[in-house]
Each structure stands twice: as C-alpha cells, then as structure tokens.
Design an enzyme around this catalytic site. Structure first.
Site, mmCIF file in Angstrom:
data_model
loop_
_atom_site.group_PDB
_atom_site.id
_atom_site.type_symbol
_atom_site.label_atom_id
_atom_site.label_comp_id
_atom_site.label_asym_id
_atom_site.label_seq_id
_atom_site.Cartn_x
_atom_site.Cartn_y
_atom_site.Cartn_z
ATOM 1 N N SER A 126 0.850 -1.188 0.000
ATOM 2 C CA SER A 126 0.000 0.000 0.000
ATOM 3 C C SER A 126 0.888 1.241 0.000
ATOM 4 C CB SER A 126 -0.898 0.008 1.249
ATOM 5 O OG SER A 126 -1.545 1.251 1.423
ATOM 6 N N TYR A 139 -3.257 -0.289 10.277
ATOM 7 C CA TYR A 139 -3.057 -0.731 8.891
ATOM 8 C C TYR A 139 -1.694 -0.296 8.370
ATOM 9 C CZ TYR A 139 -3.941 -1.164 3.846
ATOM 10 O OH TYR A 139 -3.860 -1.476 2.500
ATOM 11 N N LYS A 143 1.575 -2.578 7.165
ATOM 12 C CA LYS A 143 2.146 -2.520 5.821
ATOM 13 C C LYS A 143 3.635 -2.181 5.857
ATOM 14 C CE LYS A 143 -1.452 -3.687 3.397
ATOM 15 N NZ LYS A 143 -1.444 -4.941 2.628
ATOM 16 N N THR A 172 -12.407 -0.182 -3.935
ATOM 17 C CA THR A 172 -12.825 -1.469 -3.381
ATOM 18 C C THR A 172 -13.770 -1.237 -2.209
ATOM 19 O OG1 THR A 172 -10.974 -1.519 -1.825
ATOM 20 C CG2 THR A 172 -10.604 -2.519 -4.001
#
Length: 221
Positions: A126, A139, A143, A172
């Site tokens: 990401s 998150y 990553k 998404t």
C-alpha cells in the site's frame, strides 16, 4: 503452465489478479470458503484452497500438497480505520495477524515449493507502507512490517524474485469503508481500479527472467 497462488481472490484486487494471470497460469485461489471464491474458481477452472490466514498452525497442512509454485501473490488484508487513540488492541492483533503473520506463515510453508520453481513472491502492499496515512494507524503499521518482511525475504532467498507493490487508494469495499470513516462521499472514479493494479502485478510477474522488479509504486492520475 506455471502455477500461481493468490490470497484474498474472492473479490476486488484478488479477483482482478486472478483474471489477469488466468491466461498464463494455473490458478490456486486461497481464502476463506465463500460463494464468491467458488464463482471465481469456476470462471477459470481454478482450484480453491480454503485458508484462514489468522490460523497460522493450519496453513502448513493446507499447502502441503504443493511441491512447486511459480508465483505467490499476497493480496488478502484487513483494515480498521482509526487514529491511534481510537484503535483497540483487538484491532491491532487482527490487523497484524492477517496482514503480516499470516503472509509470513504462508511464505514459510511454501518456501520449498517456491525454491523448487525459482519462483516469484508478490506482496500487495500500500502507499501506507511508504508514508503513514492519517486514520490508518494499525493498517499502516502492518504494511510497514510487510514491506520489511519482503525486503528480508529478498535478501535471504537469492533464487526468488520478490516484489512489493504499493498502490494508492483503490476502488474497493475497503475503500468505501475508509471514505465513510472520513465522512466523505465515495466516488470510485477518484481511485485506481482493481483491474489497473492487477495489470501492474501481472506486468511484474511477466517481466523477463533476467529482470527483478523489486518495488512498484502506482498512484491514481
């Protein structure tokens, strides 16, 4: 044909990667059992590999029949929008389990098969794995850790190609949830399409054998 395992293949980027690699690879679609995963598998005559990345101990048994694997695409992931003070320990635990420890466990279990094929491991990372994004504390941390694992794998396994792909924001379901957290209106045209990201991944996989594409950064125009 060469073989490719894709995690999180039931929808979004994972399903798009399956479509992009289907003409050139025999697909192993890994993920939690679902009608969506079955539908993608039926579309390409692929094999499903029921797997929960958070169940680390079960992973070696699931993939034991695979003795040679050309491509492993780590795509599955979770995100819990929230700044540090809004986050919970359970969210951090879940994020690290699925986004980091699960991919590590799967890679270790498949390492003999990947070595046998002089294979390619692709990590769908990401932009948050390069620059921390506000509201994505757990998150982004996962990553960054995933990027470090990819770099370590590349350093330690010279026979493998290892690629980290760092897309910007993608249209998404995960993105819809993040936009809702930001209290903004969701407009998919503002983001990369899953098909675009899948094509970038496929291009890295199809690079000539003497090329090692180590990192790809792609952003919406």
């Amino acid at each position: 044909m060469p073989t490719a395992m894709i995690t999180g293949a039931s929808r979004g980027v994972g399903a798009a990667v399956a479509r992009a690699l289907a003409p050139t690879h025999t697909l192993f679609l890994a993920g939690r059992p679902s009608p969506d995963l079955d539908a993608i598998a039926a579309e390409f005559g692929a094999t499903t590999w029921p797997m929960d990345l958070a169940d680390f101990d079960a992973i070696p048994t699931v993939v034991e029949p695979i003795d040679q694997l050309d491509v492993l695409v780590h795509n599955a992931g979770v995100a819990y929008p929230g700044r540090v003070a809004e986050s919970t320990v359970d969210e951090w635990r879940s994020t690290m389990a699925v986004n980091v420890v699960g991919p590590v466990a799967l890679t270790l279990a498949l390492l003999p098969a990947l070595r046998a094929a002089r294979g390619h491991v692709v990590f769908v990372n990401s932009g948050s794995g390069i620059n921390v994004s506000p509201g994505l504390a757990s998150y982004a941390s996962s990553k960054f850790a995933l990027r470090a694992f990819a770099d370590s794998l590349r350093n330690d396994e010279s026979s493998l190609r290892v690629t980290s792909v760092h897309p910007g924001r993608i249209a998404t379901e995960m993105q819809e949830e993040l936009v809702a957290y930001e209290e903004r209106e969701y407009d998919p045209s503002q983001f990369l399409s899953p098909e675009t990201v899948a094509q970038v991944i496929a291009d890295a996989v199809h690079a000539p054998p003497d090329a090692h594409i180590r990192e790809v950064v792609v952003r919406p125009r």
